[in-house]
Design a protein around this motif. Structure first.
Motif, PDB file in Angstrom:
ATOM      1  N   GLY A  73       0.832  -1.197   0.000  1.00 50.60           N
ATOM      2  CA  GLY A  73       0.000   0.000   0.000  1.00 50.60           C
ATOM      3  C   GLY A  73       0.862   1.240   0.000  1.00 50.60           C
ATOM      4  O   GLY A  73       2.056   1.183   0.233  1.00 50.60           O
ATOM      5  N   LYS A  74       0.180   2.325  -0.244  1.00 51.18           N
ATOM      6  CA  LYS A  74       0.895   3.591  -0.429  1.00 51.18           C
ATOM      7  C   LYS A  74       0.822   4.440   0.840  1.00 51.18           C
ATOM      8  O   LYS A  74      -0.089   4.299   1.639  1.00 51.18           O
ATOM      9  CB  LYS A  74       0.193   4.317  -1.573  1.00 51.18           C
ATOM     10  N   VAL A  75       1.818   5.338   0.996  1.00 53.61           N
ATOM     11  CA  VAL A  75       1.782   6.305   2.092  1.00 53.61           C
ATOM     12  C   VAL A  75       1.459   7.677   1.514  1.00 53.61           C
ATOM     13  O   VAL A  75       2.104   8.109   0.559  1.00 53.61           O
ATOM     14  CB  VAL A  75       3.141   6.386   2.834  1.00 53.61           C
ATOM     15  N   GLY A  76       0.459   8.332   2.057  1.00 55.24           N
ATOM     16  CA  GLY A  76       0.111   9.693   1.625  1.00 55.24           C
ATOM     17  C   GLY A  76       0.598  10.690   2.666  1.00 55.24           C
ATOM     18  O   GLY A  76       0.445  10.462   3.868  1.00 55.24           O
ATOM     19  N   VAL A  77       1.212  11.759   2.202  1.00 53.64           N
ATOM     20  CA  VAL A  77       1.694  12.803   3.105  1.00 53.64           C
ATOM     21  C   VAL A  77       1.028  14.124   2.725  1.00 53.64           C
ATOM     22  O   VAL A  77       1.042  14.492   1.546  1.00 53.64           O
ATOM     23  CB  VAL A  77       3.231  12.988   2.984  1.00 53.64           C
ATOM     24  N   ASP A 108       3.032   9.512  -1.886  1.00 60.42           N
ATOM     25  CA  ASP A 108       2.468  10.666  -2.579  1.00 60.42           C
ATOM     26  C   ASP A 108       2.502  11.821  -1.585  1.00 60.42           C
ATOM     27  O   ASP A 108       1.922  11.722  -0.507  1.00 60.42           O
ATOM     28  CB  ASP A 108       1.020  10.325  -2.986  1.00 60.42           C
ATOM     29  N   ILE A 109       3.245  12.871  -1.915  1.00 60.91           N
ATOM     30  CA  ILE A 109       3.351  14.015  -1.002  1.00 60.91           C
ATOM     31  C   ILE A 109       2.665  15.216  -1.635  1.00 60.91           C
ATOM     32  O   ILE A 109       2.991  15.606  -2.755  1.00 60.91           O
ATOM     33  CB  ILE A 109       4.832  14.371  -0.706  1.00 60.91           C
ATOM     34  N   GLN A 110       1.684  15.775  -0.922  1.00 59.55           N
ATOM     35  CA  GLN A 110       0.989  16.955  -1.448  1.00 59.55           C
ATOM     36  C   GLN A 110       0.951  18.049  -0.398  1.00 59.55           C
ATOM     37  O   GLN A 110       1.198  17.794   0.780  1.00 59.55           O
ATOM     38  CB  GLN A 110      -0.418  16.570  -1.895  1.00 59.55           C
ATOM     39  N   MET A 119      -7.134  20.241   2.174  1.00 63.12           N
ATOM     40  CA  MET A 119      -6.473  19.122   2.851  1.00 63.12           C
ATOM     41  C   MET A 119      -7.410  17.921   2.949  1.00 63.12           C
ATOM     42  O   MET A 119      -7.008  16.771   2.716  1.00 63.12           O
ATOM     43  CB  MET A 119      -5.961  19.522   4.236  1.00 63.12           C
ATOM     44  N   ALA A 120      -8.682  18.193   3.265  1.00 57.17           N
ATOM     45  CA  ALA A 120      -9.664  17.098   3.378  1.00 57.17           C
ATOM     46  C   ALA A 120      -9.855  16.416   2.034  1.00 57.17           C
ATOM     47  O   ALA A 120      -9.948  15.180   1.948  1.00 57.17           O
ATOM     48  CB  ALA A 120     -10.987  17.649   3.904  1.00 57.17           C
ATOM     49  N   THR A 121      -9.885  17.202   0.971  1.00 57.51           N
ATOM     50  CA  THR A 121     -10.070  16.635  -0.378  1.00 57.51           C
ATOM     51  C   THR A 121      -8.863  15.783  -0.766  1.00 57.51           C
ATOM     52  O   THR A 121      -9.017  14.678  -1.302  1.00 57.51           O
ATOM     53  CB  THR A 121     -10.252  17.780  -1.418  1.00 57.51           C
ATOM     54  N   ILE A 122      -7.674  16.294  -0.481  1.00 60.05           N
ATOM     55  CA  ILE A 122      -6.462  15.525  -0.796  1.00 60.05           C
ATOM     56  C   ILE A 122      -6.495  14.188  -0.040  1.00 60.05           C
ATOM     57  O   ILE A 122      -6.202  13.125  -0.598  1.00 60.05           O
ATOM     58  CB  ILE A 122      -5.181  16.314  -0.422  1.00 60.05           C
TER      59      ILE A 122
END
Ligand code: BGC
Length: 396
Positions: A73-77, A108-110, A119-122
């Motif tokens: 799985g992926k890590v989202g930042v 994925d860093i945003q 932020m909630a949408t991301i």
């Protein structure tokens, strides 16, 4: 400003960063033998490197050791903004990316650019696109807690990165000892005013965002140093928080403070380099040069120190924080408990949150070179236009 006391019980020193150790030479350590979560990540890194995959989680399967399963799985930042401090884009993004790349973990860093809805949408999008762990730097506790609640409902683990989400549900909090950061700022201002031999100085405090729990902790730290001084003859002329750490607003607030005080201010406790620089700009306009504090060891902050416009900053080795957070995220991906070094108390719920806290360092003109030596900024970057000051301060 809330003055609640957070129960920091974590030991800020002595925690090991297995990923930090492997970050610089990820092509080597294929020895494995991992018995810890972070050690397993090391193995995953070499397994992935061997497989030639940049972000292949499947390759992590090869890293299934005694320590546990594969990181799948992926890590989202989600970073908070790019204006309250340049650190988020220049340091955190880079070091987190490096750590995930070294471990062969998809990420994925945003950046939410200061917008809570964004932020909630991301977060929603990251969850939809397969993130299994989310690392967030909240824009305030309620919006952070809402993201964490939604994530939990989707089976996604969360990490509080740098800022604790009060009332949140993160598995772990990775940050610095933020009360200590404030103590270093308070001691720093006291040192600079004492060195200047200012008798009974008049001080203003320019605090961080009232919605950032860190700002509460920083203030707790510096007030623990300054309050006894105020009780002993120093004067606190003004004390205000800057919404969202907005540097421009910080400058306006400081200008009003200076006008109200008829220019009679001897020192500025500014909570970070951005706010410090905003105050310095106003001081320069008024032909004043006073001790001003800061935080983050930004290029601008360090240059202000070299130029004599800023008294000190606080260096937080973001690489350590990022490496620890990446190790924790990878452990969570593997279904393991991250290795933590202590815990903090959420002052809203009184719940204990497992934590990893790194130690901050005070930087004055004489040890600016340490920030360069640690690789946080290059001498070329820092010294362009400041050649003589760098030479004088032994920066090369
Ligand atoms: C961080 C500081 C930063 C500030 C503004 C705080 O939460 O700990 O490093 O300067 O936010 O972004």
């Amino acid at each position: 400003m809330r003055k609640s006391v957070i129960g920091v019980t974590a030991v800020a020193t002595g925690f090991t960063f297995a990923l930090a150790a492997c970050g610089s030479d990820n092509s080597s350590s294929s020895s494995g033998g991992a018995t810890t979560a972070a050690g397993a990540a090391t193995t995953a890194a070499s397994a992935t490197t061997a497989a030639g995959g940049a972000a292949t989680t499947a390759a992590g399967g090869a890293a299934t050791t005694a320590a546990g399963g594969a990181a799948s799985g992926k890590v989202g930042v989600i970073l908070p903004d790019s204006k309250s401090s340049i650190r988020w884009e220049t340091a955190d993004r880079k070091y987190l990316g490096d750590a995930f790349k070294a471990a062969g973990v998809q990420f994925d860093i945003q950046n939410a650019e200061g917008d809570k809805t964004k932020m909630a949408t991301i977060a929603d999008q990251m969850i939809t696109s397969g993130a299994k762990v989310l690392l967030i730097v909240n824009l305030d506790s309620p919006s952070g807690a809402a993201i964490q609640k939604k994530a939990a409902a989707a089976g996604v683990k969360t990490i509080d990165y740098d800022r604790l989400t009060l009332g949140g549900s993160a598995s772990v909090y990775v940050s610095f000892d933020n009360v200590k950061v404030g103590e270093l700022q308070g001691d720093g201002l006291i040192k600079c005013l004492t060195d200047k031999a200012v008798a009974n100085p008049k001080v203003v405090e320019l605090n961080g965002s009232p919605t950032d729990n860190n700002a509460t902790l920083f203030k707790q730290g510096y007030d623990s140093k300054l309050d006894p001084k105020y009780a002993a003859g120093w004067t606190k002329v003004d004390d205000q928080s800057v919404p969202d750490w907005d540097n421009q607003k910080g400058g306006q607030i400081f200008e009003q403070m200076l006008t109200k005080a008829n220019g009679k201010i001897d020192g500025v406790l500014a909570a970070n380099d951005g706010l410090g620089n905003a105050a310095i700009a106003v001081l320069k306009k008024n032909n004043l040069q006073l001790p001003v504090t800061g935080q983050d060891a930004t290029k601008q902050g360090l240059q202000n120190i070299l130029a004599g416009d800023q008294c000190m900053t606080v260096y937080k080795a973001v690489k350590k924080e990022a490496d620890a957070a990446a190790a924790a995220a990878i452990a969570l991906l593997k279904g393991q408990a991250p290795q933590t070094t202590g815990e903090v108390t959420d002052t809203q719920t009184q719940k204990k949150v497992a934590a990893i806290l790194a130690g901050p360092v005070a930087i004055f003109k004489n040890n600016v070179k340490d920030v360069v030596a640690d690789g946080y900024i290059t001498a070329a970057e820092l010294c362009t236009g400041f050649e003589q000051q760098c030479k004088d301060a032994g920066v090369s």
